[in-house]
Design a protein around this motif. Structure first.
Motif, PDB file in Angstrom:
ATOM      1  N   PHE A  45      -2.556   9.689 -17.183  1.00  0.00           N
ATOM      2  CA  PHE A  45      -2.185   9.578 -15.773  1.00  0.00           C
ATOM      3  C   PHE A  45      -2.088   8.120 -15.338  1.00  0.00           C
ATOM      4  CE2 PHE A  45      -2.624   9.443 -11.245  1.00  0.00           C
ATOM      5  CZ  PHE A  45      -2.070  10.617 -10.762  1.00  0.00           C
ATOM      6  N   ILE A  46      -3.115   7.338 -15.607  1.00  0.00           N
ATOM      7  CA  ILE A  46      -3.115   5.961 -15.091  1.00  0.00           C
ATOM      8  C   ILE A  46      -2.073   5.097 -15.791  1.00  0.00           C
ATOM      9  CG2 ILE A  46      -5.516   6.048 -14.332  1.00  0.00           C
ATOM     10  CD1 ILE A  46      -6.290   4.378 -16.745  1.00  0.00           C
ATOM     11  N   ASN A  47      -1.817   5.373 -17.075  1.00  0.00           N
ATOM     12  CA  ASN A  47      -0.786   4.597 -17.766  1.00  0.00           C
ATOM     13  C   ASN A  47       0.606   4.976 -17.282  1.00  0.00           C
ATOM     14  OD1 ASN A  47      -1.885   2.733 -19.974  1.00  0.00           O
ATOM     15  ND2 ASN A  47      -3.060   4.592 -20.335  1.00  0.00           N
ATOM     16  N   LEU A  48       0.829   6.259 -17.012  1.00  0.00           N
ATOM     17  CA  LEU A  48       2.101   6.672 -16.429  1.00  0.00           C
ATOM     18  C   LEU A  48       2.249   6.061 -15.042  1.00  0.00           C
ATOM     19  CD1 LEU A  48       4.684   8.365 -16.446  1.00  0.00           C
ATOM     20  CD2 LEU A  48       3.338  10.315 -15.627  1.00  0.00           C
ATOM     21  N   PHE A  49       1.176   6.032 -14.270  1.00  0.00           N
ATOM     22  CA  PHE A  49       1.193   5.429 -12.936  1.00  0.00           C
ATOM     23  C   PHE A  49       1.600   3.960 -13.010  1.00  0.00           C
ATOM     24  CE2 PHE A  49      -1.266   2.910  -9.822  1.00  0.00           C
ATOM     25  CZ  PHE A  49      -0.680   3.362  -8.644  1.00  0.00           C
ATOM     26  N   LEU A  50       1.036   3.223 -13.960  1.00  0.00           N
ATOM     27  CA  LEU A  50       1.350   1.803 -14.097  1.00  0.00           C
ATOM     28  C   LEU A  50       2.811   1.588 -14.483  1.00  0.00           C
ATOM     29  CD1 LEU A  50      -1.860   0.486 -15.901  1.00  0.00           C
ATOM     30  CD2 LEU A  50      -1.193   0.093 -13.529  1.00  0.00           C
ATOM     31  N   MET A  51       3.324   2.452 -15.363  1.00  0.00           N
ATOM     32  CA  MET A  51       4.725   2.323 -15.762  1.00  0.00           C
ATOM     33  C   MET A  51       5.658   2.642 -14.594  1.00  0.00           C
ATOM     34  SD  MET A  51       4.828   1.243 -18.825  1.00  0.00           S
ATOM     35  CE  MET A  51       3.649   0.971 -20.145  1.00  0.00           C
ATOM     36  N   LEU A  52       5.355   3.686 -13.858  1.00  0.00           N
ATOM     37  CA  LEU A  52       6.183   4.045 -12.710  1.00  0.00           C
ATOM     38  C   LEU A  52       6.089   3.007 -11.606  1.00  0.00           C
ATOM     39  CD1 LEU A  52       5.495   7.897 -12.480  1.00  0.00           C
ATOM     40  CD2 LEU A  52       7.593   6.773 -13.260  1.00  0.00           C
ATOM     41  N   LEU A  53       4.936   2.347 -11.518  1.00  0.00           N
ATOM     42  CA  LEU A  53       4.764   1.311 -10.504  1.00  0.00           C
ATOM     43  C   LEU A  53       5.702   0.139 -10.755  1.00  0.00           C
ATOM     44  CD1 LEU A  53       3.038   0.838  -7.997  1.00  0.00           C
ATOM     45  CD2 LEU A  53       1.356  -0.333  -9.432  1.00  0.00           C
ATOM     46  N   THR A  68       0.821  -1.209   0.000  1.00  0.00           N
ATOM     47  CA  THR A  68       0.000   0.000   0.000  1.00  0.00           C
ATOM     48  C   THR A  68       0.854   1.258   0.000  1.00  0.00           C
ATOM     49  OG1 THR A  68      -1.740  -1.175   1.211  1.00  0.00           O
ATOM     50  CG2 THR A  68      -1.842   1.221   1.197  1.00  0.00           C
ATOM     51  N   SER A  69       1.965   1.229   0.740  1.00  0.00           N
ATOM     52  CA  SER A  69       2.839   2.398   0.812  1.00  0.00           C
ATOM     53  C   SER A  69       3.466   2.713  -0.543  1.00  0.00           C
ATOM     54  CB  SER A  69       3.937   2.187   1.857  1.00  0.00           C
ATOM     55  OG  SER A  69       4.729   1.049   1.532  1.00  0.00           O
ATOM     56  N   SER A  70       3.862   1.678  -1.289  1.00  0.00           N
ATOM     57  CA  SER A  70       4.469   1.930  -2.600  1.00  0.00           C
ATOM     58  C   SER A  70       3.427   2.387  -3.612  1.00  0.00           C
ATOM     59  CB  SER A  70       5.190   0.679  -3.117  1.00  0.00           C
ATOM     60  OG  SER A  70       4.282  -0.365  -3.415  1.00  0.00           O
ATOM     61  N   LEU A  71       2.195   1.921  -3.468  1.00  0.00           N
ATOM     62  CA  LEU A  71       1.114   2.417  -4.329  1.00  0.00           C
ATOM     63  C   LEU A  71       0.881   3.900  -4.069  1.00  0.00           C
ATOM     64  CD1 LEU A  71      -1.493  -0.506  -4.076  1.00  0.00           C
ATOM     65  CD2 LEU A  71      -0.284   0.207  -6.136  1.00  0.00           C
ATOM     66  N   ALA A  72       0.873   4.279  -2.790  1.00  0.00           N
ATOM     67  CA  ALA A  72       0.644   5.679  -2.430  1.00  0.00           C
ATOM     68  C   ALA A  72       1.793   6.571  -2.891  1.00  0.00           C
ATOM     69  CB  ALA A  72       0.452   5.802  -0.922  1.00  0.00           C
ATOM     70  N   SER A  73       3.017   6.129  -2.677  1.00  0.00           N
ATOM     71  CA  SER A  73       4.168   6.943  -3.059  1.00  0.00           C
ATOM     72  C   SER A  73       4.268   7.076  -4.582  1.00  0.00           C
ATOM     73  CB  SER A  73       5.461   6.345  -2.503  1.00  0.00           C
ATOM     74  OG  SER A  73       5.676   5.033  -2.996  1.00  0.00           O
ATOM     75  N   THR A  74       3.978   5.999  -5.298  1.00  0.00           N
ATOM     76  CA  THR A  74       4.010   6.058  -6.766  1.00  0.00           C
ATOM     77  C   THR A  74       2.915   6.975  -7.292  1.00  0.00           C
ATOM     78  OG1 THR A  74       4.875   3.797  -6.862  1.00  0.00           O
ATOM     79  CG2 THR A  74       3.961   4.704  -8.894  1.00  0.00           C
ATOM     80  N   PHE A  75       1.760   6.972  -6.631  1.00  0.00           N
ATOM     81  CA  PHE A  75       0.677   7.877  -7.025  1.00  0.00           C
ATOM     82  C   PHE A  75       1.111   9.327  -6.860  1.00  0.00           C
ATOM     83  CE2 PHE A  75      -3.100  10.415  -6.227  1.00  0.00           C
ATOM     84  CZ  PHE A  75      -3.938  10.031  -7.263  1.00  0.00           C
ATOM     85  N   LEU A  76       1.799   9.616  -5.765  1.00  0.00           N
ATOM     86  CA  LEU A  76       2.268  10.980  -5.523  1.00  0.00           C
ATOM     87  C   LEU A  76       3.321  11.389  -6.557  1.00  0.00           C
ATOM     88  CD1 LEU A  76       2.541  11.036  -1.625  1.00  0.00           C
ATOM     89  CD2 LEU A  76       0.793  12.114  -3.055  1.00  0.00           C
ATOM     90  N   ILE A  77       4.213  10.470  -6.895  1.00  0.00           N
ATOM     91  CA  ILE A  77       5.228  10.750  -7.910  1.00  0.00           C
ATOM     92  C   ILE A  77       4.552  11.030  -9.256  1.00  0.00           C
ATOM     93  CG2 ILE A  77       7.124   9.756  -9.262  1.00  0.00           C
ATOM     94  CD1 ILE A  77       7.878   8.161  -6.728  1.00  0.00           C
TER      95      ILE A  77
END
Length: 232
Positions: free
Chosen positions: A217-225, A108-117
């Motif tokens: 946004f969501i595709n960038l989020f998935l790539m950064l994840l 959950t923490s990495s999901l939250a931090s990646t969302f912020l990034i």
């Protein structure tokens, strides 16, 4: 004799600002819906069992996402703004249902931090797209060609399972969707100065603009994840 109606640059700028505000509003609402639905689904055992443990249901939802976004992008001119809004909301809900799987793969923490990034990168590139005086049309054409290549490479890698190709598509994907944020923002700004406020075209334009930025946004989020996400 018909005379062209003069619109001052100040009025055009104001119209563009109002339009982009609506676009961001719809995009933020869609992201909130997606995030809440994903969290709620992952937190509800019965929903988790129904969706994530039933491959047929999961595939059906993914096909539904493709059909919804395809119908909205392809036939928005033939539908009312109300129908376009319903389709956009339905798409954000379906995306949330499929994204619930991320809570079982990443912490959950990495999901939250990646969302912020992702949010920070989105803000920077969107501001750039809004303020730059450079025409990003040629850059956008390059990005779309790269996006097609990314899709093909990703499909091929389903069968190859190549770690090298996986990381190449990841970093190329970050570049593509980061650039598309600026490009789409500039195009949305141009649209805001061309459609009259309160018309069907204005309302549908705001939905389409929100959809484009939402997808970026969501595709960038998935790539950064892939890069920053910590697996469980």
């Amino acid at each position: 004799m018909n005379e062209d109606i003069f619109v001052s640059p100040e009025q055009v700028a104001l119209d563009q600002q109002r339009f982009i505000t609506k676009v961001y509003g719809w995009m933020a609402a869609a992201l909130a819906i997606t995030g809440f639905v994903a969290w709620w689904t992952a937190s509800t055992p019965s929903m988790t069992e129904f969706i994530l443990q039933n491959q047929g249901v999961f595939i059906f939802m993914m096909i539904g996402q493709i059909l919804l976004v395809g119908s909205l992008a392809g036939w928005v001119n033939k539908m009312s703004s109300q129908v376009a809004t319903i389709i956009f909301i339905a798409y954000s809900v379906l995306t949330g249902l499929t994204f619930s799987a991320l809570f079982f793969v990443y912490t959950t923490s990495s999901l939250a931090s990646t969302f912020l990034i992702t949010g920070g990168m989105f803000a920077v590139m969107s501001i750039y797209g809004w303020r730059t005086g450079n025409d990003l049309t040629k850059f956008g054409s390059l990005l779309f060609m790269l996006l097609i290549g990314l899709i093909i490479a990703s499909i091929v890698n389903i069968f190859l399972a190549s770690p090298a190709l996986y990381w190449i598509t990841t970093y190329v994907g970050v570049f593509i969707f980061t650039g598309l944020i600026a490009y789409d923002t500039q195009k949305i700004k141009e649209m805001g100065g061309q459609v009259a406020e309160g018309t069907e075209e204005h309302k549908k334009g705001a939905i389409i603009g929100a959809l484009k930025l939402y997808l970026d946004f969501i595709n960038l989020f998935l790539m950064l994840l892939r890069i920053f996400g910590s697996r469980r």
